[in-house]
Design a protein around this motif. Structure first.
Motif, PDB file in Angstrom:
ATOM      1  N   ALA A  51       0.826  -1.209   0.000  1.00 55.46           N
ATOM      2  CA  ALA A  51       0.000   0.000   0.000  1.00 55.46           C
ATOM      3  C   ALA A  51       0.859   1.258   0.000  1.00 55.46           C
ATOM      4  O   ALA A  51       0.560   2.242  -0.687  1.00 55.46           O
ATOM      5  CB  ALA A  51      -0.926  -0.004   1.219  1.00 55.46           C
ATOM      6  N   ALA A  52       1.947   1.216   0.764  1.00 58.96           N
ATOM      7  CA  ALA A  52       2.861   2.362   0.788  1.00 58.96           C
ATOM      8  C   ALA A  52       3.534   2.535  -0.563  1.00 58.96           C
ATOM      9  O   ALA A  52       3.767   3.664  -1.020  1.00 58.96           O
ATOM     10  CB  ALA A  52       3.904   2.183   1.889  1.00 58.96           C
ATOM     11  N   ASP A  53       3.849   1.408  -1.239  1.00 58.59           N
ATOM     12  CA  ASP A  53       4.464   1.484  -2.558  1.00 58.59           C
ATOM     13  C   ASP A  53       3.515   2.155  -3.548  1.00 58.59           C
ATOM     14  O   ASP A  53       3.934   2.979  -4.375  1.00 58.59           O
ATOM     15  CB  ASP A  53       4.819   0.087  -3.066  1.00 58.59           C
ATOM     16  CG  ASP A  53       5.951  -0.539  -2.266  1.00 58.59           C
ATOM     17  OD1 ASP A  53       6.643   0.201  -1.546  1.00 58.59           O
ATOM     18  OD2 ASP A  53       6.127  -1.768  -2.378  1.00 58.59           O
ATOM     19  N   VAL A  54       2.232   1.804  -3.482  1.00 62.69           N
ATOM     20  CA  VAL A  54       1.249   2.412  -4.379  1.00 62.69           C
ATOM     21  C   VAL A  54       1.149   3.911  -4.110  1.00 62.69           C
ATOM     22  O   VAL A  54       1.101   4.724  -5.047  1.00 62.69           O
ATOM     23  CB  VAL A  54      -0.122   1.730  -4.210  1.00 62.69           C
ATOM     24  CG1 VAL A  54      -1.214   2.517  -4.931  1.00 62.69           C
ATOM     25  CG2 VAL A  54      -0.067   0.298  -4.731  1.00 62.69           C
ATOM     26  N   ARG A  55       1.123   4.294  -2.830  1.00 62.75           N
ATOM     27  CA  ARG A  55       1.045   5.722  -2.504  1.00 62.75           C
ATOM     28  C   ARG A  55       2.262   6.471  -3.042  1.00 62.75           C
ATOM     29  O   ARG A  55       2.146   7.586  -3.562  1.00 62.75           O
ATOM     30  CB  ARG A  55       0.922   5.921  -0.994  1.00 62.75           C
ATOM     31  CG  ARG A  55      -0.428   5.512  -0.415  1.00 62.75           C
ATOM     32  CD  ARG A  55      -0.610   6.039   1.001  1.00 62.75           C
ATOM     33  NE  ARG A  55       0.368   5.475   1.926  1.00 62.75           N
ATOM     34  CZ  ARG A  55       0.200   4.332   2.599  1.00 62.75           C
ATOM     35  NH1 ARG A  55      -0.919   3.641   2.438  1.00 62.75           N
ATOM     36  NH2 ARG A  55       1.119   3.895   3.428  1.00 62.75           N
ATOM     37  N   GLU A  56       3.439   5.860  -2.903  1.00 66.45           N
ATOM     38  CA  GLU A  56       4.652   6.520  -3.371  1.00 66.45           C
ATOM     39  C   GLU A  56       4.647   6.658  -4.891  1.00 66.45           C
ATOM     40  O   GLU A  56       5.075   7.692  -5.437  1.00 66.45           O
ATOM     41  CB  GLU A  56       5.883   5.732  -2.920  1.00 66.45           C
ATOM     42  CG  GLU A  56       7.208   6.424  -3.208  1.00 66.45           C
ATOM     43  CD  GLU A  56       7.330   7.782  -2.530  1.00 66.45           C
ATOM     44  OE1 GLU A  56       7.935   8.683  -3.140  1.00 66.45           O
ATOM     45  OE2 GLU A  56       6.806   7.946  -1.413  1.00 66.45           O
ATOM     46  N   LEU A  57       4.156   5.623  -5.597  1.00 63.77           N
ATOM     47  CA  LEU A  57       4.083   5.697  -7.053  1.00 63.77           C
ATOM     48  C   LEU A  57       3.134   6.806  -7.487  1.00 63.77           C
ATOM     49  O   LEU A  57       3.435   7.591  -8.401  1.00 63.77           O
ATOM     50  CB  LEU A  57       3.633   4.355  -7.624  1.00 63.77           C
ATOM     51  CG  LEU A  57       3.461   4.298  -9.146  1.00 63.77           C
ATOM     52  CD1 LEU A  57       4.778   4.598  -9.847  1.00 63.77           C
ATOM     53  CD2 LEU A  57       2.926   2.932  -9.564  1.00 63.77           C
ATOM     54  N   ARG A  58       1.980   6.905  -6.830  1.00 66.52           N
ATOM     55  CA  ARG A  58       1.020   7.946  -7.182  1.00 66.52           C
ATOM     56  C   ARG A  58       1.574   9.328  -6.871  1.00 66.52           C
ATOM     57  O   ARG A  58       1.359  10.291  -7.617  1.00 66.52           O
ATOM     58  CB  ARG A  58      -0.301   7.715  -6.443  1.00 66.52           C
ATOM     59  CG  ARG A  58      -1.008   6.425  -6.839  1.00 66.52           C
ATOM     60  CD  ARG A  58      -2.339   6.293  -6.142  1.00 66.52           C
ATOM     61  NE  ARG A  58      -3.259   7.341  -6.576  1.00 66.52           N
ATOM     62  CZ  ARG A  58      -4.396   7.615  -5.955  1.00 66.52           C
ATOM     63  NH1 ARG A  58      -4.748   6.927  -4.871  1.00 66.52           N
ATOM     64  NH2 ARG A  58      -5.187   8.563  -6.402  1.00 66.52           N
ATOM     65  N   ARG A  59       2.309   9.422  -5.761  1.00 65.88           N
ATOM     66  CA  ARG A  59       2.927  10.704  -5.412  1.00 65.88           C
ATOM     67  C   ARG A  59       3.942  11.112  -6.480  1.00 65.88           C
ATOM     68  O   ARG A  59       3.993  12.277  -6.898  1.00 65.88           O
ATOM     69  CB  ARG A  59       3.623  10.575  -4.057  1.00 65.88           C
ATOM     70  CG  ARG A  59       4.283  11.856  -3.568  1.00 65.88           C
ATOM     71  CD  ARG A  59       4.923  11.634  -2.221  1.00 65.88           C
ATOM     72  NE  ARG A  59       5.586  12.834  -1.739  1.00 65.88           N
ATOM     73  CZ  ARG A  59       6.297  12.908  -0.612  1.00 65.88           C
ATOM     74  NH1 ARG A  59       6.430  11.819   0.146  1.00 65.88           N
ATOM     75  NH2 ARG A  59       6.867  14.029  -0.256  1.00 65.88           N
ATOM     76  N   PHE A  60       4.727  10.149  -6.947  1.00 65.05           N
ATOM     77  CA  PHE A  60       5.681  10.448  -8.021  1.00 65.05           C
ATOM     78  C   PHE A  60       4.957  10.858  -9.291  1.00 65.05           C
ATOM     79  O   PHE A  60       5.372  11.791  -9.985  1.00 65.05           O
ATOM     80  CB  PHE A  60       6.566   9.229  -8.296  1.00 65.05           C
ATOM     81  CG  PHE A  60       7.483   9.411  -9.470  1.00 65.05           C
ATOM     82  CD1 PHE A  60       8.664  10.126  -9.339  1.00 65.05           C
ATOM     83  CD2 PHE A  60       7.141   8.895 -10.717  1.00 65.05           C
ATOM     84  CE1 PHE A  60       9.499  10.315 -10.430  1.00 65.05           C
ATOM     85  CE2 PHE A  60       7.979   9.082 -11.812  1.00 65.05           C
ATOM     86  CZ  PHE A  60       9.158   9.803 -11.662  1.00 65.05           C
ATOM     87  N   ASN A  61       3.864  10.159  -9.620  1.00 69.30           N
ATOM     88  CA  ASN A  61       3.100  10.499 -10.813  1.00 69.30           C
ATOM     89  C   ASN A  61       2.595  11.937 -10.759  1.00 69.30           C
ATOM     90  O   ASN A  61       2.646  12.663 -11.755  1.00 69.30           O
ATOM     91  CB  ASN A  61       1.922   9.544 -10.990  1.00 69.30           C
ATOM     92  CG  ASN A  61       2.343   8.178 -11.488  1.00 69.30           C
ATOM     93  OD1 ASN A  61       3.453   8.021 -11.988  1.00 69.30           O
ATOM     94  ND2 ASN A  61       1.484   7.193 -11.340  1.00 69.30           N
ATOM     95  N   ARG A  62       2.065  12.351  -9.585  1.00 76.44           N
ATOM     96  CA  ARG A  62       1.569  13.725  -9.458  1.00 76.44           C
ATOM     97  C   ARG A  62       2.704  14.720  -9.634  1.00 76.44           C
ATOM     98  O   ARG A  62       2.569  15.726 -10.333  1.00 76.44           O
ATOM     99  CB  ARG A  62       0.893  13.916  -8.105  1.00 76.44           C
ATOM    100  CG  ARG A  62      -0.422  13.171  -7.960  1.00 76.44           C
ATOM    101  CD  ARG A  62      -1.182  13.626  -6.721  1.00 76.44           C
ATOM    102  NE  ARG A  62      -0.463  13.319  -5.497  1.00 76.44           N
ATOM    103  CZ  ARG A  62      -0.578  12.174  -4.822  1.00 76.44           C
ATOM    104  NH1 ARG A  62      -1.389  11.222  -5.274  1.00 76.44           N
ATOM    105  NH2 ARG A  62       0.085  11.962  -3.709  1.00 76.44           N
ATOM    106  N   PHE A  63       3.836  14.424  -8.989  1.00 79.66           N
ATOM    107  CA  PHE A  63       4.992  15.312  -9.108  1.00 79.66           C
ATOM    108  C   PHE A  63       5.452  15.430 -10.554  1.00 79.66           C
ATOM    109  O   PHE A  63       5.665  16.526 -11.074  1.00 79.66           O
ATOM    110  CB  PHE A  63       6.130  14.792  -8.229  1.00 79.66           C
ATOM    111  CG  PHE A  63       7.487  15.348  -8.597  1.00 79.66           C
ATOM    112  CD1 PHE A  63       7.837  16.631  -8.218  1.00 79.66           C
ATOM    113  CD2 PHE A  63       8.386  14.591  -9.335  1.00 79.66           C
ATOM    114  CE1 PHE A  63       9.067  17.151  -8.568  1.00 79.66           C
ATOM    115  CE2 PHE A  63       9.623  15.096  -9.688  1.00 79.66           C
ATOM    116  CZ  PHE A  63       9.965  16.391  -9.300  1.00 79.66           C
TER     117      PHE A  63
END
Length: 342
Positions: A25-37
């Motif tokens: 779940a943390a990996d998914v959040r980090e990927l989405r955060r990178f995508n937004r950035f």
């Protein structure tokens, strides 16, 4: 493609490894955060608003494909860019009206439509390329050289791990692919192997200094006990630059060779470097009279495993262990060099 594993050791812990277990779940959040950035950042490279051209981003992508491939059919554009057929047809119609392209039947298949850039189309594509380069350069200009190298290595790693295919994006073609050559080791190559193994495995898998110490011992033992009848190191070069390495050494058991320290630089992945290095190692071992070749690697390194499997290696055993600051799962692989185990 992930970094090719150094194929190790004879007993105990080995240098192949993976990052520590993570929270999905943390990996998914980090990927989405990178995508937004990155989505916000890439606005600085937007073909329409920021490059001051009359083309939308999709139109620019079509021009890029057309200028980087010798022959392009409409069906190929539709597949490579995942575009709706009707939308692509309207876009190509606009290009034709502006005399940027010409359309005709494909020589290979009259049912397909061949798209060709006109002189004006090539000029438009060249302008887009120039302004895109300038925009990308502006993002990198403030970074020191060392940080730029870290950034580009990280981006290559993202593309490798998520399955990017350069051929599918028009970045390379068989005719333009850099040449891979193999040679035996020269003075300085063994030190380079230590440095690159340590740097890459620290960056990509979080290995600590104990890994560098192990690789240095392996290389020193090889140099001190080198016997050209039984031992060999190959260096792969891509357009003249060192791109990978591997060792074939005596295992200590009669008739058994060991493949060690297989390494492929991130910039060289996707060119068959790892496969050619492994093939050279096997051919040498077979010609030297070895009956078997063995190696030790880690379960997470899928690209390396696929190379070993294609070469005929079979998985013998797996053992969890903790080495180099990581929880790892070691794997022993074996290849018969005489058609049947002896």
């Amino acid at each position: 493609m992930t970094t090719e594993a150094p194929s190790e050791p004879r007993s105990g812990s080995g240098p192949d490894g993976s990052a520590a277990a993570s929270d999905p779940a943390a990996d998914v959040r980090e990927l989405r955060r990178f995508n937004r950035f990155y989505t916000n950042l890439i606005g600085a490279l937007d073909y329409g608003r920021h490059l001051y051209t009359p083309f939308t981003l999709t139109e620019a992508r079509v021009l890029y494909e057309l200028v980087h491939q010798e022959r392009v059919d409409a069906a190929d554009l539709r597949a490579s860019l995942s575009l709706d057929a009707g939308y692509l047809s309207r876009l190509l119609g606009k290009f034709e009206e502006r005399e940027l392209i010409s359309r005709g039947r494909s020589e290979q298949d009259p049912r397909r439509q061949r798209i060709t850039l006109t002189g004006g189309g090539r000029e438009a594509a060249a302008l887009l390329e120039e302004r895109s380069q300038e925009a990308a350069g502006s993002l990198l200009r403030h970074l020191p050289a060392a940080d730029r190298a870290r950034l580009t290595d990280a981006m290559r790693t993202i593309r490798d791990l998520l399955g990017d295919d350069p051929a599918a994006t028009g970045e390379a073609s068989p005719a333009a692919s850099p040449e891979v050559t193999l040679r035996t080791a020269r003075p300085g190559d063994l030190g380079w192997m230590v440095e690159r193994n340590a740097a890459l495995y620290a960056a990509e898998y979080g290995f600590d200094l104990s890994y560098e110490a192990l690789v240095a011992r392996i290389v020193a033992e090889y140099a001190e006990g080198f016997d050209p009848r039984w031992d060999r190191t190959w260096i792969a070069e891509l357009d003249g630059a060192r791109a990978g390495a591997v060792m074939c050494v005596r295992d200590g058991r009669p008739g058994v060779a060991r493949l060690r320290l297989l390494l492929v630089e991130p910039s060289a992945r996707g060119h068959g470097v790892g496969r050619q290095l492994v093939d050279a190692c096997i051919d040498f071992a077979r010609d030297a009279g070895y009956a078997q070749m063995v190696l030790w690697t880690n379960s997470v390194l899928g690209a390396a495993r696929r190379i070993y499997q294609r070469a005929g290696f079979e998985l013998v055993s797996e053992t969890p262990h903790h080495s180099f600051g990581q929880d790892l799962v070691g794997q022993d692989w074996r290849l018969s060099l005489r058609g049947a185990d002896t």
